[in-house]
Design a protein around this motif. Structure first.
Motif, PDB file in Angstrom:
ATOM      1  N   PRO A 266       3.002  14.366   6.277  1.00 38.17           N
ATOM      2  CA  PRO A 266       2.873  12.922   6.069  1.00 38.17           C
ATOM      3  C   PRO A 266       1.907  12.502   4.978  1.00 38.17           C
ATOM      4  N   ALA A 267       0.977  13.359   4.603  1.00 36.15           N
ATOM      5  CA  ALA A 267      -0.162  12.923   3.783  1.00 36.15           C
ATOM      6  C   ALA A 267       0.252  12.356   2.431  1.00 36.15           C
ATOM      7  N   LEU A 268       1.014  13.120   1.640  1.00 40.14           N
ATOM      8  CA  LEU A 268       1.377  12.653   0.303  1.00 40.14           C
ATOM      9  C   LEU A 268       2.283  11.435   0.366  1.00 40.14           C
ATOM     10  N   THR A 269       3.239  11.437   1.271  1.00 37.37           N
ATOM     11  CA  THR A 269       4.130  10.281   1.403  1.00 37.37           C
ATOM     12  C   THR A 269       3.334   9.039   1.785  1.00 37.37           C
ATOM     13  N   ARG A 270       2.402   9.184   2.708  1.00 39.87           N
ATOM     14  CA  ARG A 270       1.564   8.057   3.122  1.00 39.87           C
ATOM     15  C   ARG A 270       0.729   7.539   1.954  1.00 39.87           C
ATOM     16  N   ASP A 271       0.174   8.452   1.155  1.00 36.73           N
ATOM     17  CA  ASP A 271      -0.655   8.041   0.025  1.00 36.73           C
ATOM     18  C   ASP A 271       0.165   7.326  -1.043  1.00 36.73           C
ATOM     19  N   VAL A 272       1.369   7.805  -1.290  1.00 32.51           N
ATOM     20  CA  VAL A 272       2.232   7.142  -2.265  1.00 32.51           C
ATOM     21  C   VAL A 272       2.626   5.757  -1.763  1.00 32.51           C
ATOM     22  N   ALA A 273       2.972   5.664  -0.477  1.00 35.14           N
ATOM     23  CA  ALA A 273       3.323   4.357   0.104  1.00 35.14           C
ATOM     24  C   ALA A 273       2.160   3.381  -0.057  1.00 35.14           C
ATOM     25  N   ARG A 274       0.953   3.851   0.190  1.00 38.81           N
ATOM     26  CA  ARG A 274      -0.223   2.994   0.043  1.00 38.81           C
ATOM     27  C   ARG A 274      -0.361   2.516  -1.404  1.00 38.81           C
ATOM     28  N   ALA A 275      -0.107   3.400  -2.365  1.00 42.17           N
ATOM     29  CA  ALA A 275      -0.193   3.029  -3.774  1.00 42.17           C
ATOM     30  C   ALA A 275       0.851   1.978  -4.144  1.00 42.17           C
ATOM     31  N   LEU A 276       1.950   1.945  -3.396  1.00 40.42           N
ATOM     32  CA  LEU A 276       3.008   0.959  -3.650  1.00 40.42           C
ATOM     33  C   LEU A 276       2.784  -0.343  -2.882  1.00 40.42           C
ATOM     34  N   GLY A 277       1.671  -0.419  -2.156  1.00 39.28           N
ATOM     35  CA  GLY A 277       1.356  -1.628  -1.411  1.00 39.28           C
ATOM     36  C   GLY A 277       1.958  -1.682  -0.021  1.00 39.28           C
ATOM     37  N   ILE A 278       2.402  -0.537   0.479  1.00 39.37           N
ATOM     38  CA  ILE A 278       2.991  -0.463   1.818  1.00 39.37           C
ATOM     39  C   ILE A 278       1.923   0.016   2.792  1.00 39.37           C
ATOM     40  N   THR A 279       1.590  -0.806   3.752  1.00 35.51           N
ATOM     41  CA  THR A 279       0.530  -0.488   4.704  1.00 35.51           C
ATOM     42  C   THR A 279       1.094  -0.446   6.118  1.00 35.51           C
ATOM     43  N   PRO A 280       0.425   0.249   7.022  1.00 28.61           N
ATOM     44  CA  PRO A 280       0.913   0.344   8.400  1.00 28.61           C
ATOM     45  C   PRO A 280       1.073  -1.026   9.053  1.00 28.61           C
ATOM     46  N   ARG A 281       2.135  -1.168   9.800  1.00 27.87           N
ATOM     47  CA  ARG A 281       2.371  -2.395  10.560  1.00 27.87           C
ATOM     48  C   ARG A 281       1.501  -2.361  11.803  1.00 27.87           C
ATOM     49  N   VAL A 282       0.684  -3.392  11.976  1.00 28.47           N
ATOM     50  CA  VAL A 282      -0.222  -3.461  13.122  1.00 28.47           C
ATOM     51  C   VAL A 282       0.470  -4.212  14.247  1.00 28.47           C
ATOM     52  N   VAL A 283       0.526  -3.580  15.406  1.00 29.45           N
ATOM     53  CA  VAL A 283       1.126  -4.221  16.581  1.00 29.45           C
ATOM     54  C   VAL A 283       0.013  -4.753  17.465  1.00 29.45           C
ATOM     55  N   LEU A 284      -0.041  -6.054  17.651  1.00 35.93           N
ATOM     56  CA  LEU A 284      -1.074  -6.666  18.496  1.00 35.93           C
ATOM     57  C   LEU A 284      -0.699  -6.489  19.954  1.00 35.93           C
ATOM     58  N   GLN A 285      -1.660  -6.062  20.751  1.00 33.18           N
ATOM     59  CA  GLN A 285      -1.424  -5.864  22.155  1.00 33.18           C
ATOM     60  C   GLN A 285      -2.291  -6.839  22.963  1.00 33.18           C
TER      61      GLN A 285
END
Length: 288
Positions: A266-285
């Protein structure tokens, strides 16, 4: 820059350690809200049951839209369609329909005596059911079994005419490779979405060997850059920068969807996504 839709490819585990790696990859990347994820078959259909189990688990426990790879290798038409029907019963209606690679050591693809002889036949059968969104493979560099790029385009046209809804390309290293292929497809009357396949380079030696085997063109500058980066211990840094730049160039050229070959890392894919402005979706509980 517009934020793209993203999707991920995983492969099924064949050991306990590989299983932990897969589920860690899914856990890390699922919050990025992919439009779908796909799960591969091994060469020769060797991971058929493992693929089925992984598809069902990801679909059930992570709520992701899963596209199951389905191939023509070493299975009858009846058995292949039974797998597809079983997926549909459990809500998995995306299929990546492929001819499939022959078993290791085989000289080439040989159809099962009662099986599908090509991906086109498989696509036609799946389309007749009306149950599936059918994705197929596409090759922006000449496939090893094709005469040239025009032959790749002609074969993709046959798959689209048979009922394919979209295509995912083999990985490539330069944006012009994809745009050249996309233009040829448009001229050929192919009107389904063509999603570029993106490979963050975790191990250059392994990727180069695979690229040579599948006919992907390797630019001299890229090989030189990675050889130097490996010597300097900066391989991951270079991989992230080059992959992010490639994705940005594709987006600037009108691409709206990107499909990442994660190799269960997951590491490189996650880092590239972050560089493209894609961040984790936060689910409020609910908080007590």
């Amino acid at each position: 820059m517009k934020t793209p839709n993203i999707s991920f490819e995983f492969f099924p585990p064949q050991s306990l350690d590989a299983s932990f790696r897969l589920w860690e990859t899914v856990r890390e990347l699922a919050p990025l809200d992919p439009s779908f994820v796909s799960v591969t078959y091994g060469a020769g259909g060797t991971t058929r049951e493992l693929t089925h189990d992984a598809v069902q688990t990801i679909h059930k426990h992570y709520g992701l839209n899963v596209a199951a790879h389905l191939t023509c290798v070493d299975a009858s038409r009846e058995d292949t369609l039974a797998i597809a029907k079983d997926y549909a019963k459990t809500g998995v209606t995306d299929i990546v329909a492929l001819r499939g690679d022959p078993p290791k050591g085989a000289a080439g693809f040989v159809p099962h005596e009662d099986g599908f002889s090509s991906s086109v036949e498989l696509i036609e059968a799946l389309a007749e059911t009306g149950d599936f969104n059918i994705r197929v493979g596409a090759y922006p560099d000449p496939h090893p079994e094709s005469a040239d790029l025009d032959a790749n385009v002609a074969w993709l046209k046959r798959k689209v005419d048979a009922g394919a809804n979209s295509a995912i390309t083999q990985f490539f290293f330069e944006d012009d490779t994809f745009f050249r292929f996309r233009d040829k497809c448009e001229k050929a009357g192919i009107d389904v979405p063509i999603i570029p396949g993106i490979l963050p380079i975790e191990n250059w030696k392994g990727v180069r060997k695979f690229a040579e085997r599948c006919g992907t063109e390797i630019p001299n500058w890229l090989n030189d850059a990675f050889e130097k980066a490996v010597r300097d211990g900066r391989e991951d840094l270079l991989a992230t920068a080059l992959c992010s730049e490639l994705c940005t160039d594709l987006i600037d050229g009108g691409v709206e969807d990107l499909h990442f070959y994660t190799l269960n890392n997951p590491a490189l894919t996650r880092d590239v996504a972050r560089a493209l402005g894609i961040t984790p979706r936060v689910v409020l509980q609910d908080v007590a």
